[in-house]
Scaffold this active site. Structure first.
Site, PDB file in Angstrom:
ATOM      1  N   ASP A  58       1.055  -1.136   0.116  1.00  0.00           N
ATOM      2  CA  ASP A  58      -0.013   0.069   0.169  1.00  0.00           C
ATOM      3  C   ASP A  58       1.051   1.218   0.132  1.00  0.00           C
ATOM      4  OD1 ASP A  58      -1.583   2.129   0.766  1.00  0.00           O
ATOM      5  OD2 ASP A  58      -3.089   0.826   1.542  1.00  0.00           O
ATOM      6  N   THR A  91      -2.555   6.414  -4.192  1.00  0.00           N
ATOM      7  CA  THR A  91      -1.417   7.281  -3.762  1.00  0.00           C
ATOM      8  C   THR A  91      -0.091   6.884  -4.686  1.00  0.00           C
ATOM      9  OG1 THR A  91      -2.243   6.530  -1.408  1.00  0.00           O
ATOM     10  CG2 THR A  91      -0.044   7.417  -1.397  1.00  0.00           C
ATOM     11  N   THR A  92      -0.070   5.517  -5.126  1.00  0.00           N
ATOM     12  CA  THR A  92       1.022   4.984  -5.928  1.00  0.00           C
ATOM     13  C   THR A  92       1.112   5.810  -7.034  1.00  0.00           C
ATOM     14  OG1 THR A  92       1.286   3.159  -4.638  1.00  0.00           O
ATOM     15  CG2 THR A  92       2.362   3.191  -6.704  1.00  0.00           C
ATOM     16  N   ASP A 392      -9.099   0.802   2.111  1.00  0.00           N
ATOM     17  CA  ASP A 392      -9.275   1.328   0.997  1.00  0.00           C
ATOM     18  C   ASP A 392     -10.572   0.683   0.105  1.00  0.00           C
ATOM     19  OD1 ASP A 392      -7.033   2.572   1.333  1.00  0.00           O
ATOM     20  OD2 ASP A 392      -5.465   1.097   0.264  1.00  0.00           O
TER      21      ASP A 392
END
Length: 529
Positions: A58, A91-92, A392
């Site tokens: 994550d 996020t990534t 998530d």
């Protein structure tokens, strides 16, 4: 060097070196997270200074747990975690796109192009995509089947695919359980309770409550069926006065009377609860449960146990709120004038003991507006990883319900955006056109990275996708074969809110970083007075 005139101890990094430092830091952070993207991404092991180990893929967890000292990388990390705070995902992707925007800009900056020309193109591309995304979003009937697919797509990037399929149904049903017509979704009403026991695939959704403690008297029933539930915040024990007070006595008899009066005051409260139990239960075989936020002393527990009442004391405040939503009834702060109307109801309340831990399950409730995901796992590392994934997944389902639309996934949206910016750049004049084209090329980092993480050639995969999009086919990357596939037919979707936020956030931060011409270390030292 005006800054050094003001502060001789200041460290100054001038324009060329400042830009190089900024872009290098962004590319470095991008390389760290690149291998995590997608269902086939790898996992990182984080080891803290104290030796604690966390295994995760994550991006939000990684950026929060990593110690980042470079100012540029730290700024990108805060931006990416802000993306997670707002949308719960992406996020990534945010880190990858910011890094790629700076990498694309670097190609032109080394040839002497001014950063302002590139950033003007980035701004035009951002505005155009923010308008275009509304036109291309897929309007879909928001039913359980679609929400399960959305949850599966989100969870598959965090956990193995078989387990993601199991979790997606649990997560979807949890959100649908707490959904109330005309009211915003409150994910705090979904409790995630962890039990270090057996395997992760045995996790389940409890449409009710799971409390992490049980009855405090050995004679109390371990299982109660057709249970009336009294939710209260009443001290069933001797309580110290809230103001400074003293009680004075001159002999032993007065002391005994004082103790008897204190005991009688508590017993009166308990007897009122017992009287209510007798009123609603009679001899019908129905059970009675007391959930108290305050304490219950041993004598009171003994009185309740004799009447077959299961009593839990010192329940957490958040559980008291969720208890009334799940079971009905009203939380009371006094036992005076108790009526059956304040009681909730549950089909079964039972206790489960696991080692030194006790869990109380409240199930078979009518119209529950609160629920619990009972998460199981063989060890703490697995539980932490799955807990992050569930959060998530919950946000992905919530966003889809609120948006009412989705976007094609598997890199299809990014290639479509690239194609649109290629056409849009023909209407842009001047050097800003370079920034628009660079923005489109930067978006391709997502399908390229997906292909790389699956073991396929990046260029082969991206050329096939581009050729199909030029023909008018909206396709994504099949992660099993590396060939183009229809993401709508295979139910691979991305969240509308996630992509829209990502487009705005990444371009704004990239623009600000490109316009940094000096890095000054001339701030006040907080350690010096």
């Amino acid at each position: 060097m005006s800054v050094q005139l003001i502060n001789p101890g200041a460290e100054v990094t001038r324009r060329g070196l400042a830009l190089h430092t900024t872009i290098s830091a962004a590319k470095g952070l991008q390389d760290v997270l690149r291998s995590n993207l997608g269902p086939k991404g790898t996992i990182k092991m984080l080891v803290s200074g104290a030796g604690d180990i966390k295994i995760t893929k994550d991006g939000n967890v990684l950026l929060n747990e990593m110690q980042i000292q470079n100012p540029t990388a730290s700024m990108i990390a805060r931006t990416a975690t802000a993306q997670d705070d707002v949308c719960g995902d992406g996020t990534t992707s945010t880190v990858l796109i910011i890094g790629e925007l700076l990498k694309q800009a670097e190609r032109y900056l080394v040839e002497g192009l001014h950063p302002r020309s590139v950033t003007d193109g980035f701004d035009l591309a951002r505005e155009e995509l923010s308008r275009w995304i509304d036109e291309t979003a897929l309007e879909r009937k928001i039913d359980r089947e679609l929400l399960v697919e959305i949850a599966r797509c989100s969870l598959a990037t965090k956990v193995v695919s078989d387990f993601a399929t199991v979790l997606s149904e649990i997560v979807t049903d949890a959100v649908l359980t707490i959904q109330r017509e005309g009211q915003p979704l409150d994910l705090h009403m979904v409790e995630i309770m962890a039990m270090e026991h057996r395997t992760s695939k045995e996790s389940r959704l409890v449409k009710g409550l799971v409390l992490d403690h049980g009855g405090r008297h050995p004679d109390m029933p371990k299982k109660v069926t057709d249970a009336f539930i009294l939710t209260c915040n009443v001290g069933l024990e001797y309580e110290k006065s809230e103001v400074q007070a003293g009680f004075f006595y001159s002999n032993a008899e007065q002391r005994e009377k004082l103790l008897e009066a204190e005991r009688q005051a508590v017993d009166d409260k308990v007897n009122k609860i017992i009287a209510l139990k007798k009123q609603v239960c009679d001899d019908s075989g129905k059970g009675f449960v007391v959930m108290n936020q305050k304490g219950i002393d041993p004598n009171s527990l003994d009185l309740l146990a004799r009447e077959g009442i299961l009593a839990l004391r010192r329940a957490k405040r958040r559980n008291m709120e969720r208890l009334t939503l799940a079971c009905g009834g009203v939380a009371v702060n006094s036992v005076d004038h108790l009526t059956p109307d304040v009681l909730g109801f549950a089909g079964v309340v039972y206790e489960q003991v696991l080692g030194d831990d006790k869990f109380t399950f409240v199930e078979e409730v009518e119209n529950p507006y609160s629920c619990t995901i009972m998460l199981k796992g063989p060890n703490r590392h697995t539980i932490v990883q799955v807990r992050d994934a569930i959060r998530d997944g919950l946000r992905a389902v919530k966003n889809t319900i609120e948006d009412g639309r989705v976007l094609p996934g598997a890199g299809a949206f990014e290639v479509s955006a690239w194609k649109h910016l290629q056409e849009y750049s023909k209407t842009v004049s001047g050097k800003a056109k370079i920034g628009v084209l660079a923005y489109g090329d930067a978006l391709l980092v997502i399908p390229k990275t997906l292909a790389q993480n699956c073991g396929f050639d990046q260029q082969d995969a991206i050329i096939k996708l581009q050729e199909e999009h030029i023909k008018g086919n909206v396709v994504g990357l099949d992660l099993a074969s590396g060939e183009p596939m229809d993401p709508v037919a295979t139910a691979v979707f991305d969240g509308y809110t996630v992509k829209k936020q990502l487009i705005g956030l990444s371009s704004v931060i990239a623009t600000q970083l490109l316009l940094v011409d000096e890095i000054l270390r001339a701030g006040r030292d907080v350690n010096k007075q």
